[in-house]
Structures are given as structure tokens and as C-alpha cells.
Write a protein that holds these residues in place. Sequence first.
Motif, PDB file in Angstrom:
ATOM      1  N   ALA A   1       4.965 -11.620 -17.357  1.00 59.03           N
ATOM      2  CA  ALA A   1       4.774 -13.008 -16.937  1.00 59.03           C
ATOM      3  C   ALA A   1       3.457 -13.599 -17.447  1.00 59.03           C
ATOM      4  N   SER A   2       2.723 -12.816 -18.248  1.00 60.33           N
ATOM      5  CA  SER A   2       1.438 -13.274 -18.822  1.00 60.33           C
ATOM      6  C   SER A   2       0.419 -13.658 -17.752  1.00 60.33           C
ATOM      7  N   ALA A   3       0.386 -12.904 -16.656  1.00 54.70           N
ATOM      8  CA  ALA A   3      -0.626 -13.122 -15.622  1.00 54.70           C
ATOM      9  C   ALA A   3      -1.993 -12.732 -16.167  1.00 54.70           C
ATOM     10  N   SER A   4      -3.043 -13.224 -15.530  1.00 54.67           N
ATOM     11  CA  SER A   4      -4.397 -12.878 -15.969  1.00 54.67           C
ATOM     12  C   SER A   4      -4.628 -11.375 -15.775  1.00 54.67           C
ATOM     13  N   GLU A   5      -5.580 -10.832 -16.519  1.00 54.31           N
ATOM     14  CA  GLU A   5      -5.884  -9.404 -16.401  1.00 54.31           C
ATOM     15  C   GLU A   5      -6.330  -9.069 -14.975  1.00 54.31           C
ATOM     16  N   GLU A   6      -7.070  -9.986 -14.365  1.00 53.45           N
ATOM     17  CA  GLU A   6      -7.526  -9.786 -12.988  1.00 53.45           C
ATOM     18  C   GLU A   6      -6.342  -9.659 -12.034  1.00 53.45           C
ATOM     19  N   ASP A   7      -5.354 -10.550 -12.182  1.00 54.72           N
ATOM     20  CA  ASP A   7      -4.167 -10.491 -11.330  1.00 54.72           C
ATOM     21  C   ASP A   7      -3.311  -9.260 -11.629  1.00 54.72           C
ATOM     22  N   GLN A   8      -3.239  -8.886 -12.904  1.00 60.85           N
ATOM     23  CA  GLN A   8      -2.497  -7.671 -13.271  1.00 60.85           C
ATOM     24  C   GLN A   8      -3.073  -6.447 -12.559  1.00 60.85           C
ATOM     25  N   ASN A   9      -4.395  -6.334 -12.578  1.00 60.57           N
ATOM     26  CA  ASN A   9      -5.049  -5.182 -11.952  1.00 60.57           C
ATOM     27  C   ASN A   9      -4.937  -5.231 -10.431  1.00 60.57           C
ATOM     28  N   SER A  10      -4.997  -6.434  -9.869  1.00 59.96           N
ATOM     29  CA  SER A  10      -4.896  -6.568  -8.411  1.00 59.96           C
ATOM     30  C   SER A  10      -3.495  -6.214  -7.912  1.00 59.96           C
ATOM     31  N   ILE A  11      -2.464  -6.674  -8.622  1.00 56.56           N
ATOM     32  CA  ILE A  11      -1.103  -6.371  -8.174  1.00 56.56           C
ATOM     33  C   ILE A  11      -0.803  -4.887  -8.355  1.00 56.56           C
ATOM     34  N   TYR A  12      -1.443  -4.264  -9.348  1.00 60.65           N
ATOM     35  CA  TYR A  12      -1.324  -2.805  -9.516  1.00 60.65           C
ATOM     36  C   TYR A  12      -1.899  -2.104  -8.282  1.00 60.65           C
ATOM     37  N   ASP A  13      -3.083  -2.535  -7.835  1.00 56.35           N
ATOM     38  CA  ASP A  13      -3.711  -1.923  -6.666  1.00 56.35           C
ATOM     39  C   ASP A  13      -2.884  -2.146  -5.403  1.00 56.35           C
ATOM     40  N   PHE A  14      -2.280  -3.329  -5.297  1.00 55.06           N
ATOM     41  CA  PHE A  14      -1.388  -3.607  -4.170  1.00 55.06           C
ATOM     42  C   PHE A  14      -0.255  -2.580  -4.150  1.00 55.06           C
ATOM     43  N   GLY A  15       0.402  -2.397  -5.283  1.00 56.49           N
ATOM     44  CA  GLY A  15       1.517  -1.453  -5.371  1.00 56.49           C
ATOM     45  C   GLY A  15       1.083  -0.017  -5.153  1.00 56.49           C
ATOM     46  N   ARG A  16      -0.073   0.345  -5.693  1.00 58.83           N
ATOM     47  CA  ARG A  16      -0.582   1.723  -5.559  1.00 58.83           C
ATOM     48  C   ARG A  16      -0.866   2.041  -4.083  1.00 58.83           C
ATOM     49  N   CYS A  17      -1.561   1.155  -3.390  1.00 64.97           N
ATOM     50  CA  CYS A  17      -1.872   1.385  -1.970  1.00 64.97           C
ATOM     51  C   CYS A  17      -0.601   1.421  -1.126  1.00 64.97           C
ATOM     52  N   LEU A  18       0.337   0.525  -1.436  1.00 63.85           N
ATOM     53  CA  LEU A  18       1.609   0.512  -0.717  1.00 63.85           C
ATOM     54  C   LEU A  18       2.392   1.800  -0.989  1.00 63.85           C
ATOM     55  N   GLY A  19       2.301   2.300  -2.224  1.00 68.00           N
ATOM     56  CA  GLY A  19       2.973   3.546  -2.588  1.00 68.00           C
ATOM     57  C   GLY A  19       2.438   4.744  -1.825  1.00 68.00           C
ATOM     58  N   ILE A  20       1.116   4.791  -1.625  1.00 67.65           N
ATOM     59  CA  ILE A  20       0.520   5.876  -0.840  1.00 67.65           C
ATOM     60  C   ILE A  20       0.981   5.773   0.607  1.00 67.65           C
ATOM     61  N   ALA A  21       0.943   4.551   1.160  1.00 68.97           N
ATOM     62  CA  ALA A  21       1.402   4.339   2.538  1.00 68.97           C
ATOM     63  C   ALA A  21       2.863   4.750   2.686  1.00 68.97           C
ATOM     64  N   PHE A  22       3.682   4.399   1.698  1.00 73.64           N
ATOM     65  CA  PHE A  22       5.108   4.718   1.716  1.00 73.64           C
ATOM     66  C   PHE A  22       5.320   6.233   1.758  1.00 73.64           C
ATOM     67  N   GLN A  23       4.568   6.976   0.941  1.00 70.72           N
ATOM     68  CA  GLN A  23       4.731   8.429   0.892  1.00 70.72           C
ATOM     69  C   GLN A  23       4.242   9.087   2.184  1.00 70.72           C
ATOM     70  N   LEU A  24       3.151   8.578   2.750  1.00 72.81           N
ATOM     71  CA  LEU A  24       2.675   9.103   4.033  1.00 72.81           C
ATOM     72  C   LEU A  24       3.697   8.841   5.141  1.00 72.81           C
ATOM     73  N   GLN A  25       4.301   7.659   5.095  1.00 71.02           N
ATOM     74  CA  GLN A  25       5.354   7.334   6.060  1.00 71.02           C
ATOM     75  C   GLN A  25       6.541   8.281   5.885  1.00 71.02           C
ATOM     76  N   ASP A  26       6.844   8.613   4.645  1.00 66.61           N
ATOM     77  CA  ASP A  26       7.929   9.545   4.346  1.00 66.61           C
ATOM     78  C   ASP A  26       7.619  10.928   4.917  1.00 66.61           C
ATOM     79  N   ASP A  27       6.352  11.349   4.792  1.00 64.46           N
ATOM     80  CA  ASP A  27       5.924  12.640   5.362  1.00 64.46           C
ATOM     81  C   ASP A  27       6.139  12.648   6.877  1.00 64.46           C
ATOM     82  N   TYR A  28       5.772  11.524   7.509  1.00 65.52           N
ATOM     83  CA  TYR A  28       5.930  11.424   8.964  1.00 65.52           C
ATOM     84  C   TYR A  28       7.415  11.466   9.347  1.00 65.52           C
ATOM     85  N   LEU A  29       8.227  10.685   8.631  1.00 71.92           N
ATOM     86  CA  LEU A  29       9.659  10.621   8.950  1.00 71.92           C
ATOM     87  C   LEU A  29      10.366  11.941   8.681  1.00 71.92           C
TER      88      LEU A  29
END
Length: 324
Positions: free
Chosen positions: A184-212
Motif C-alpha cells: 500500500a506504499s505506507a511510510s517506512e515509519e508506519d510499516q515498522n509500527s504495524i510490524y510491531d503491532f503484529g509482533r506483540c499481538l503474535g506473542i500475546a496470541f501464543q501465550l494465550q494458546d499456552d494457557y488454553l
Amino acid sequence: MQNIEAYQESFLRYLEGFTVEKEPKNLYEPVNYILKLGGKRLRPVLTLMTADIFGNKAKEAMNAALSIEVFHNFSLIHDDIMDDAPLRRGKETVHEKWDLNTGILSGDAMLIMAYQLFENYDPSTFQALAKLFSKTALEVCEGQQYDIDFETRTDVTISEYLKMIEYKTAVLVGAAMKMGAIVASASEEDQNSIYDFGRCLGIAFQLQDDYLDAFGNPETFGKQVGGDILENKKTYLYLKTLELGNEAQKSNLVKLMSSTSISDAEKVEKVKSLFNTSGASNAIKLAVKDYTNKAFSVLQTLNISEDKKQMLQLFGEQLMNRSV
């Protein structure tokens, strides 16, 4: 902006057209088989959603989304070989349905096919996607190796475990979202921020999976509850019990995990009791909340409208509030 189901449907239609009818059949039939086994298609949906959020470019992001899905399924074929797993999503694994050599070779072909899909983009987009993909693919391999190493180690730390799940699971979620932003040709700043959003959510998701895995509803979880306990995995719950428990609790946990004299059901119940009494089960819930909040704090830095931020937050909340 579409809802999750709409993205899933449009991606599945595109995936249907990707069916590989080529010779030799024993190389390509397993590729078609694993790609049609189902699953939530979470990663490609994230790519399409992100491309829409930054520029209404979901259609243009289809090949990037497909690349992520092909790579993810390639990794599943090889993971199943390493785990000697008989079933994947309730069906025979590729190496069981065909044989070991076919599983290895078809997986290799899928990795190459994932890269080929970037050839549909202009040179600068191709370069950005391929660079991110190579970094992510290598990290996934590193995460898998850490996971294997942990099986024989007795000194695994919480920080090492978090790094392992970040590499094995979370970086691919982050990359899926960043790919959508790149298309989508987002700015580099937004590209890196959305990556961090997904990465943190991915860790939370896996921890939730461990709990479940320990405390989920066996009728809806989709996997055997207590599977990690029976496989003696050093999950966050296990490591937190060793960190927070008293000497008796820690000693009991180590003995239970190596015991072969009690039934599976008794082992699971006794270990779960230690997870609860030591405070580990509460600690993992707090960790899930912490990483989810880290993801949500990133949203405030994105250069998108408030309603799009709300949509991303709602998606994250739905992901974390699952009980299955």
C-alpha cells in the motif's frame, strides 16, 4: 474496509486459482493438499486488511498474502516431519499420506513458490517484500531450533522462551501486516509500527494458546487439552511455576513432568493444580494482557484514521478474548 469473513472469502477464491496442476504430480499434489486443508487463514487476512487500512489495496496485496500462506504451510509440512506428527487439522500429514522424501521436497518447492509470488510486483516493492521475507523466514527457522534445543535443556529462562515464541510465531504475524503496508506504499515509519503491532499481538496470541492448552475447553479448543504437559514442554506456565513456586511446588513439578508411573489424566490435573497454586496461571494472563496492551499502544503512532485504529484494536481484542 471489509470484515474478517469477507477477507477470508476473497482470499480463498484467490487461493483456489493457485492450484498447481503440473508434473511431476508427486511434487505438486502435496502442495495443493496442504493448502486446501483449511485453517483460519489469519496471516493472509492480516496482509489484506493492512493493505486496505493504508491505501485500499487489498486486491493488489493478494500475491503477498498468498506468499505468506504458502510459506506458513511449507513450515507446517517440515514441522510435522520433525515432530513425526500423524495428523494436521484432523487429516493425514503430507509425509504420512505420501512419504518422508515427498514431504521434504514438496516443502522445498513451496518455499521457492512463495518467493516467486513477489515477481508480480514492481522492482522496488519486490525488493522490500523479499528483504522482509528472507529475514522473517530465517527467524522462523531460528525459533524452531530454539524450540528443539529447549527439549533437552533444563536451564531455559523466561526471556529465552519469549524470544523463541517471538521468532517461531510472532515475527510471521508482524511480517504479514508489514507486507500489506509495503504493497500500500505506507511510510517506512508506519510499516515498522504495524510490524510491531503484529509482533506483540503474535506473542500475546501464543501465550494465550499456552494457557488454553492447559485450561481451555476440550470440546472447543480443537486440540487435546494438556497436550503440552503430556509432551513435557517447557512452556511459560512451566517456567513461571519454577520461578514463582515454593521449593515443594518446584520439586513436585519436575517430578511430575518426568513421571511415567501415573496416568495421563492424573498428570495433567496435578500439573495444572501446581500452575494455579504457584501463581503461574495468573502470571500468564497478565503477560497476555501486557503484550496486547503493547500492541494497542503502537496503534496511537499510526498515521491512519481513528476508525481504522478502532478496527485494529477490535480485531486484537477478539483474538485475545477467545476461549477456544
